[in-house]
Design a protein around this motif. Structure first.
Motif, PDB file in Angstrom:
ATOM      1  N   PHE A 147      87.701  25.812 -23.488  1.00  0.00           N
ATOM      2  CA  PHE A 147      86.451  26.461 -23.077  1.00  0.00           C
ATOM      3  C   PHE A 147      85.593  26.665 -24.303  1.00  0.00           C
ATOM      4  O   PHE A 147      86.053  27.184 -25.324  1.00  0.00           O
ATOM      5  N   TYR A 186      85.483  22.683 -20.565  1.00  0.00           N
ATOM      6  CA  TYR A 186      84.420  23.377 -19.848  1.00  0.00           C
ATOM      7  C   TYR A 186      83.413  23.803 -20.910  1.00  0.00           C
ATOM      8  O   TYR A 186      83.659  24.742 -21.676  1.00  0.00           O
ATOM      9  N   PHE A 192      81.551  29.290 -15.583  1.00  0.00           N
ATOM     10  CA  PHE A 192      82.871  28.779 -15.950  1.00  0.00           C
ATOM     11  C   PHE A 192      83.893  29.914 -16.043  1.00  0.00           C
ATOM     12  O   PHE A 192      85.051  29.749 -15.667  1.00  0.00           O
TER      13      PHE A 192
END
Length: 345
Positions: free
Chosen positions: A82, A32, A66
Motif C-alpha cells: 500500500f 494499491y 483503499f
C-alpha cells in the motif's frame, strides 16, 4: 492481479522443456497506489521490475478508499503493498493490524531526526512535504511575513489576506500537531480565527495562483505546488515564492508519503525487496524526480532547485502515534465550521 497457479504451471512447462528460469519472475506484486497519477511511483516500479524481473502492477485509486477496501478484505486481500499520502491512512491500517513489519534495510535507508519511524515500524516514509507560506515578493517582502500562523490568523492586518485549504489532509495533520503542542483550548481558538479571518480556497494550486497574480497576500500550501506552477506557466513567468517558517511549531509540520507491506501478502520477500528499493538512493531519486517531495534517504538528491536541505527545516519535535489523534483533529476542524465548499472542483 496475481495468478500464481497459472504461473506455476507455466514455470513447470519451462522446466520440462529444459529452459533456463533465471530471468523468469517468480512472483508478481500488486500495489494499491493511493497517490495521484505521475507522482513517481510508476517510474520507481518500472525500474524495479527492469532490475529484478519482478512485475509490479499498480492499481490506482483514492488512498482512503483503499483503506476501507483493505479493512474489508483483511487477510484475503490480493494486494501486497500500500502506497499513499498522509499519516492517517497508515495509522488506520496499523491500528487494524493489517500491516507487516518493515525490513531493517528500508528503515535504515530513511533514518532521520526529521523523519521519525512509524510507531510500530510497519510503514516507511518515502517522501516528505512541508507546510509553507506562499507569497509574492513584488507585493510583500519576506521580512514582513508573519512569524507564525498563530500570529497571522489573529493579526487584523492579515484579515482576509491569507488562505487555507479546508479539505487538506495536511491541515488535519497540522491541527493534530498544534493540539499536541498547545492543547485543546488553544487549538479551538486557532481554528476559530483561521475560519473568521482567512479565505477558504479548495485547492493549494488555486490559492498559489491567486498569490502569484497579486490577488492574495499569502497562502498556506505544501511546498511542491510551486514546482507544479513552474511546470504549468514556466518558471520565468512565476512571481510567487515560498517561505519556510522553521519555528518548531505546527507551522513547520512535515507531512509524508508512505509505503507498507500488507500482512496478507503471499510474496513478503519480494514486497520487502520493493520497499528496500523504493527507499534506496536510486529508488528515491527516481521517485522524487516526479513527486517533487524531499527524498527521505539522505543520500538521494532532489532535482528541485528551490528545496532547502530537509535537516534545516526545524519541524516540531512531536510524533503522531495513532489514528485517534487525527480523528480528534478532524472533529475540531468540523466543530470550527471549516469544511470543503460545495462549489469546489
Amino acid at each position: 492481479m496475481k495468478k500464481l497457479l497459472k504461473k506455476n504451471a507455466i514455470l513447470t512447462g519451462f522446466a520440462a522443456a529444459g529452459l533456463m528460469l533465471s530471468n523468469v519472475a517468480m512472483a508478481d506484486l500488486l500495489v494499491y497506489n493511493g497517490q495521484p497519477k505521475n507522482t513517481g511511483v510508476e517510474k520507481a516500479a518500472q525500474l524495479f521490475s527492469e532490475k529484478t524481473g519482478i512485475k509490479v502492477e499498480l492499481k490506482a485509486g483514492k488512498g482512503s478508499d483503499f483503506v476501507n477496501q483493505l479493512k474489508e478484505e483483511g487477510d484475503k486481500s490480493s494486494a501486497d503493498i500500500f502506497i499513499a499520502e498522509g499519516a492517517n491512512l497508515f495509522l488506520t491500517l496499523s491500528d487494524a493490524g493489517l500491516l507487516a513489519p518493515v525490513s531493517e534495510t528500508a528503515l535504515n535507508n530513511v533514518k532521520s531526526d526529521n523523519v521519525p519511524p512509524a510507531p510500530n515500524k510497519d510503514f516507511v516514509t518515502i517522501g516528505v512535504r512541508g507546510r509553507v507560506l506562499a507569497y509574492n515578493p513584488t507585493k510583500i517582502a519576506e521580512k514582513d511575513l508573519p512569524t507564525s500562523w498563530t500570529e497571522m490568523v489573529n493579526d487584523p492586518k492579515w484579515k482576509g489576506n491569507f488562505s487555507y485549504h479546508p479539505a487538506s489532509g495536511a491541515l488535519v495533520e497540522q491541527v493534530a500537531v498544534y493540539k499536541k503542542l498547545h492543547g485543546v483550548d488553544a487549538t479551538k481558538a486557532f481554528l476559530k480565527s483561521l475560519k473568521a479571518n482567512g479565505q477558504s480556497i479548495n485547492g493549494h494550486l488555486d490559492a498559489l495562483k491567486k498569490v502569484d497574480a497579486g490577488e492574495l497576500g499569502v497562502a498556506i500550501i505544501n511546498q511542491y505546488y510551486l514546482e507544479r506552477l513552474y511546470k504549468e506557466k514556466g518558471q520565468e513567468n512565476v512571481q510567487a515564492k515560498i517561505h519556510y517558517m522553521r519555528n518548531a511549531d505546527a507551522d513547520s509540520t512535515l507531512v509524508f508519503s508512505g509505503a507498507a507491506v500488507l500482512k496478507a501478502t503471499k510474496q513478503a520477500k519480494e514486497a520487502q525487496q520493493f520497499l528496500d528499493f523504493l527507499t534506496s538512493k536510486e529508488g528515491q531519486e527516481v521517485y522524487v524526480s516526479t513527486s517533487t517531495e524531499w527524498p527521505t534517504n539522505a543520500k538521494a538528491v532532489s532535482p528541485v532547485g528551490y528545496l532547502v536541505p530537509l535537516d534545516s527545516l526545524n519541524p516540531p519535535k512531536v510524533t503522531l502515534n495513532s489514528k485517534a489523534e487525527l480523528d480528534e483533529a478532524k472533529a475540531l476542524i468540523k466543530e470550527a465550521g471549516i469544511k470543503k465548499e460545495e462549489s469546489a472542483k
